[in-house]
Write a protein that holds these residues in place. Structure first.
Motif, short mmCIF file in Angstrom:
data_model
loop_
_atom_site.label_atom_id
_atom_site.label_comp_id
_atom_site.label_asym_id
_atom_site.label_seq_id
_atom_site.Cartn_x
_atom_site.Cartn_y
_atom_site.Cartn_z
N VAL A 66 0.85 -1.19 0.00
CA VAL A 66 0.00 0.00 0.00
C VAL A 66 0.88 1.24 0.00
O VAL A 66 1.86 1.33 0.73
N SER A 67 0.51 2.21 -0.82
CA SER A 67 1.30 3.44 -0.87
C SER A 67 1.00 4.30 0.36
O SER A 67 0.01 4.11 1.06
N GLN A 68 1.87 5.26 0.59
CA GLN A 68 1.69 6.15 1.74
C GLN A 68 0.45 7.02 1.56
O GLN A 68 -0.19 7.38 2.55
N LEU A 69 0.11 7.35 0.33
CA LEU A 69 -1.08 8.16 0.09
C LEU A 69 -2.34 7.42 0.54
O LEU A 69 -3.21 8.01 1.17
N SER A 88 -4.59 8.70 3.53
CA SER A 88 -6.00 8.98 3.23
C SER A 88 -6.93 8.18 4.13
O SER A 88 -7.96 8.70 4.59
N ALA A 89 -6.59 6.94 4.40
CA ALA A 89 -7.42 6.12 5.28
C ALA A 89 -7.46 6.71 6.68
O ALA A 89 -8.53 6.76 7.31
N HIS A 90 -6.32 7.17 7.18
CA HIS A 90 -6.29 7.78 8.51
C HIS A 90 -7.10 9.07 8.54
O HIS A 90 -7.84 9.33 9.50
N VAL A 91 -6.96 9.89 7.53
CA VAL A 91 -7.68 11.16 7.49
C VAL A 91 -9.19 10.92 7.38
O VAL A 91 -9.97 11.56 8.09
#
Length: 95
Positions: A2-5, A9-12
């Motif tokens: 999984v990319s950092q984006l 995005s999941a955390h946000v």
């Protein structure tokens, strides 16, 4: 992998959803908190942006403080500059 984006995005999205549910009283979180902590829920996005900015500043300062000098690269770069000057002198572009 999984990319950092995607991770960010999941955390946000999770943070925003939990905050919206608490802020709109869909989940009655505010009824369980003392009155003095209601402002914490109301201003949570502001605090998140503030702490993200503080983290970014400290991350940059730490990166600058621990930046390593590379002596070999310096010598190589100075050699390339000297070669470029000699070549420009041969072509009579500089004196």
């Amino acid at each position: 992998m999984v990319s950092q984006l995607v991770t960010y995005s999941a955390h946000v999205i999770l943070f925003v959803l939990v905050w919206l549910l608490a802020y709109t009283d869909v989940v009655p979180v505010l009824s369980y908190l003392p009155e003095c902590l209601h402002c914490l829920v109301n201003y949570a996005p502001f605090f998140a942006v503030l702490f993200l900015g503080i983290y970014a500043v400290f991350n940059v300062v730490y990166g600058v403080a621990t930046f390593n000098d590379c002596a070999e690269a310096k010598v190589e770069l100075l050699g390339e500059i000297k070669e470029a000057r000699e070549e420009l002198k041969r072509k009579r572009i500089i004196d």
